[in-house]
Motif scaffolding. Structure first.
Motif, PDB file in Angstrom:
ATOM      1  N   LEU A 305      19.962 -17.224 -10.475  1.00  0.00           N
ATOM      2  CA  LEU A 305      20.688 -17.597  -9.255  1.00  0.00           C
ATOM      3  C   LEU A 305      19.285 -17.674  -7.796  1.00  0.00           C
ATOM      4  N   ALA A 306      18.801 -16.749  -7.938  1.00  0.00           N
ATOM      5  CA  ALA A 306      17.605 -16.458  -6.886  1.00  0.00           C
ATOM      6  C   ALA A 306      16.693 -17.557  -6.898  1.00  0.00           C
ATOM      7  N   ARG A 307      16.360 -18.246  -8.077  1.00  0.00           N
ATOM      8  CA  ARG A 307      15.610 -19.610  -8.150  1.00  0.00           C
ATOM      9  C   ARG A 307      16.203 -20.886  -7.663  1.00  0.00           C
ATOM     10  N   TRP A 308      17.416 -20.850  -8.047  1.00  0.00           N
ATOM     11  CA  TRP A 308      18.252 -21.847  -7.752  1.00  0.00           C
ATOM     12  C   TRP A 308      18.530 -21.959  -6.228  1.00  0.00           C
ATOM     13  N   LEU A 309      18.887 -20.864  -5.506  1.00  0.00           N
ATOM     14  CA  LEU A 309      19.073 -20.568  -4.201  1.00  0.00           C
ATOM     15  C   LEU A 309      18.024 -21.050  -3.513  1.00  0.00           C
ATOM     16  N   GLU A 310      16.459 -20.526  -4.077  1.00  0.00           N
ATOM     17  CA  GLU A 310      15.385 -20.723  -2.980  1.00  0.00           C
ATOM     18  C   GLU A 310      15.055 -22.213  -3.038  1.00  0.00           C
ATOM     19  N   ALA A 311      15.821 -23.180  -3.942  1.00  0.00           N
ATOM     20  CA  ALA A 311      15.453 -24.572  -3.942  1.00  0.00           C
ATOM     21  C   ALA A 311      16.410 -25.257  -3.092  1.00  0.00           C
ATOM     22  N   HIS A 312      17.571 -24.665  -2.811  1.00  0.00           N
ATOM     23  CA  HIS A 312      18.984 -25.126  -2.005  1.00  0.00           C
ATOM     24  C   HIS A 312      18.536 -25.627  -0.621  1.00  0.00           C
ATOM     25  N   ALA A 314      20.269 -25.708   1.975  1.00  0.00           N
ATOM     26  CA  ALA A 314      20.915 -24.808   3.009  1.00  0.00           C
ATOM     27  C   ALA A 314      20.535 -23.411   3.224  1.00  0.00           C
ATOM     28  N   ILE A 315      19.436 -23.177   2.307  1.00  0.00           N
ATOM     29  CA  ILE A 315      18.803 -21.589   2.316  1.00  0.00           C
ATOM     30  C   ILE A 315      17.524 -21.672   2.964  1.00  0.00           C
ATOM     31  N   ALA A 316      17.532 -20.802   3.843  1.00  0.00           N
ATOM     32  CA  ALA A 316      16.162 -20.868   4.594  1.00  0.00           C
ATOM     33  C   ALA A 316      15.188 -19.551   3.870  1.00  0.00           C
ATOM     34  N   SER A 317      15.686 -18.644   3.141  1.00  0.00           N
ATOM     35  CA  SER A 317      14.840 -17.802   2.314  1.00  0.00           C
ATOM     36  C   SER A 317      15.721 -16.870   1.487  1.00  0.00           C
ATOM     37  N   VAL A 318      14.834 -16.415   0.329  1.00  0.00           N
ATOM     38  CA  VAL A 318      15.511 -15.634  -0.577  1.00  0.00           C
ATOM     39  C   VAL A 318      14.673 -14.465  -0.788  1.00  0.00           C
ATOM     40  N   ASP A 319      15.223 -13.269  -0.503  1.00  0.00           N
ATOM     41  CA  ASP A 319      14.511 -11.976  -0.674  1.00  0.00           C
ATOM     42  C   ASP A 319      14.911 -11.324  -2.053  1.00  0.00           C
ATOM     43  N   TYR A 320      14.077 -11.716  -2.973  1.00  0.00           N
ATOM     44  CA  TYR A 320      14.342 -11.033  -4.495  1.00  0.00           C
ATOM     45  C   TYR A 320      12.724 -11.073  -5.136  1.00  0.00           C
ATOM     46  N   ALA A 321      12.606  -9.757  -5.582  1.00  0.00           N
ATOM     47  CA  ALA A 321      11.438  -9.325  -5.919  1.00  0.00           C
ATOM     48  C   ALA A 321      10.929 -10.016  -7.286  1.00  0.00           C
ATOM     49  N   GLY A 322      11.742 -10.576  -7.964  1.00  0.00           N
ATOM     50  CA  GLY A 322      11.367 -11.364  -9.070  1.00  0.00           C
ATOM     51  C   GLY A 322      10.903 -12.680  -8.712  1.00  0.00           C
ATOM     52  N   LEU A 323      11.057 -13.221  -7.686  1.00  0.00           N
ATOM     53  CA  LEU A 323      10.357 -14.546  -7.124  1.00  0.00           C
ATOM     54  C   LEU A 323       8.956 -14.330  -6.659  1.00  0.00           C
ATOM     55  N   ALA A 324       7.978 -15.212  -7.121  1.00  0.00           N
ATOM     56  CA  ALA A 324       6.761 -15.235  -6.856  1.00  0.00           C
ATOM     57  C   ALA A 324       6.407 -15.440  -5.193  1.00  0.00           C
ATOM     58  N   SER A 325       7.451 -15.903  -4.289  1.00  0.00           N
ATOM     59  CA  SER A 325       7.399 -16.005  -3.009  1.00  0.00           C
ATOM     60  C   SER A 325       7.623 -14.499  -2.421  1.00  0.00           C
ATOM     61  N   HIS A 326       8.086 -13.605  -2.852  1.00  0.00           N
ATOM     62  CA  HIS A 326       8.311 -12.289  -2.358  1.00  0.00           C
ATOM     63  C   HIS A 326       7.067 -11.488  -2.077  1.00  0.00           C
ATOM     64  N   PRO A 327       7.097 -10.925  -1.130  1.00  0.00           N
ATOM     65  CA  PRO A 327       5.481 -10.118  -0.689  1.00  0.00           C
ATOM     66  C   PRO A 327       5.354  -8.808  -1.735  1.00  0.00           C
ATOM     67  N   THR A 328       6.434  -8.319  -2.543  1.00  0.00           N
ATOM     68  CA  THR A 328       5.975  -7.235  -3.491  1.00  0.00           C
ATOM     69  C   THR A 328       6.268  -7.848  -4.778  1.00  0.00           C
TER      70      THR A 328
END
Length: 440
Positions: A305-312, A314-328
């Protein structure tokens, strides 16, 4: 008349049928009783002298003890202490280690109840706190330590920005000064991460969440590493190494490396009284039996769901540590090798109106203040869990007017995606209004 089968009617209604026959149940028995009978006069005296056995549920109960043993094993700790709620676990752990005039260093990214405990309650007793914003920098933790510091406190996966702590690095800073690191491991669970293996001294959980799993009961747990060194650190914690008020050996002399949790079990928890119900302990124990299966499924659903939301759009950002875009993300990959957890936040481009539309449009997601349930949940942090923070504080924590926190359950991921898709379509279809998005 010792078995209660004879005597007057009122005597029999009280005493008859109160002794269950011996048996070996496969499920954990529920010892739902306030107290336990003693076999003899000397048996009672021995219990009050040594603490062995069971006398009163506030100080010990077989059902509770069995669940404590399970939790200590899963977290890789020496002993566990089950309490009435996660907040009770945090409070008891801190009360056992800090005294008036002493100091706590805490991550900024912690549960608001814990933050309030530090700022509003413990402060009344002369305990001060400093918060570390850049929790990934060991130097920031080191700089915050004072001669009076007795505890470092953080969450393994932070609420709400999902930052993953470098536990080993922060624990090493504490070790330099003999200061224990307490980790709230609620979001990660021992299935995904065991902080004691990385140097943490104490782990706490809200057992109401993933451990129980069904959202039916409250509970909390403290797990101790058993690595307290009274010879080295005793001067910092005299309550553990000095003789008790009535004389006799110290906790360190009696319990060695487990002196810390012995103090919590013998002096703090029974006197402040956050006793767990044996019935709640039973439900927590039952929930733990499926913990790995649930958390694995929840983590897989969350990542999808986090991957899907990140590409939507309507979504500005997704804060999920399992995404490569997350700072940690790199830290998460080191510590969370079996999944990244199931609680995360996302922010809608259209702010507060969009967040309101999503919350009021979802049908599979449940709108409530909870997490770790088998059901997927959604909450608007800015108006609920983080409402007592200032706007600048919320923004620094990644909580915007359009931010929603979700706890992903075990439902079919296609149904969850469809539910969010319908809600996001409702955002797109909603007429644009000029609405003030500041959340007081």
């Amino acid at each position: 008349m010792g078995d209660g089968s004879t005597g007057g009617f009122t005597t029999r209604q009280v005493h008859a049928g109160t002794r269950a026959p011996a048996a070996s149940p496969r499920a954990l028995p529920i010892h739902l009783t306030a107290g336990f009978t003693f076999d003899s006069f000397d048996d009672a005296a021995s219990h009050f002298g040594s603490g062995d056995g069971f006398g009163y549920t506030r100080t010990g109960n077989p059902t509770v003890t069995a669940v404590e043993d399970k939790l200590a094993s899963l977290e890789g700790g020496a002993q566990a202490l089950l309490l009435a709620s996660g907040q009770a676990a945090v409070a008891v752990a801190l009360l056992g280690l800090v005294s008036a005039g002493q100091h706590v260093v805490s991550s900024t990214h912690i549960y608001e109840g814990t933050r309030g405990l530090l700022l509003d309650n413990l402060s009344r007793f002369g305990v001060t706190v400093d918060f570390v914003d850049d929790i990934g920098d060991p130097a920031a933790w080191r700089a915050a330590i004072r001669p009076t510091t007795r505890v470092l406190f953080a969450e393994s996966i932070a609420n709400a920005r999902n930052d993953v702590l470098d536990i080993a690095a922060v624990a090493a800073v504490g070790e330099e000064h003999g200061i224990p690191l307490i980790i709230d491991n609620t979001f990660a669970t021992p299935y995904l991460l065991r902080p004691i293996a990385h140097g943490a001294a104490v782990v706490v959980h809200s057992a109401s969440k993933f451990l129980a799993g069904q959202g039916a009961v409250l509970g909390g747990v403290i797990v101790d590493s058993g690595r307290f060194d009274g010879g080295r650190d005793g001067a910092l914690f005299p309550q553990l190494t000095e003789p008790p008020r009535g004389g006799g050996p110290s906790l360190w002399e009696r319990h060695g490396g487990s002196a810390r949790i012995a103090y919590l079990r013998e002096s703090i928890a029974p006197r402040f009284g956050p006793t767990p119900s044996p019935l709640n302990a039973f439900f927590i124990g039952q929930g733990i039996e499926t913990l790995s299966l649930r958390v694995q499924r929840q983590s897989e659903n969350a990542l999808a769901l986090a991957r899907w939301l990140e590409a939507h759009p309507a979504i500005a950002s997704v804060d999920y540590a399992g995404l490569a875009s997350h700072p940690t993300y790199d830290t998460a990959r080191r510590y969370l090798q079996d999944g990244y957890g199931s609680v995360f936040a996302f922010t809608l481009r259209d702010g507060l109106p969009a967040a309101r539309t999503v919350v009021e449009s979802v049908q599979v997601f449940t709108h409530m203040t909870h997490l770790g349930d088998v059901r997927s949940l959604v909450l608007h942090p800015a108006s609920t869990s983080h409402s007592h923070r200032t706007e600048d504080e919320r923004l620094a924590l990644g909580v915007h007017p359009g931010t929603l926190r979700v706890s992903i359950g075990i439902e079919d991921v296609a149904d969850l995606r469809a539910d969010l898709s319908r809600a996001l379509d409702a955002v797109t279809a909603a007429p644009r209004t000029v609405e003030h998005e500041r959340v007081a």
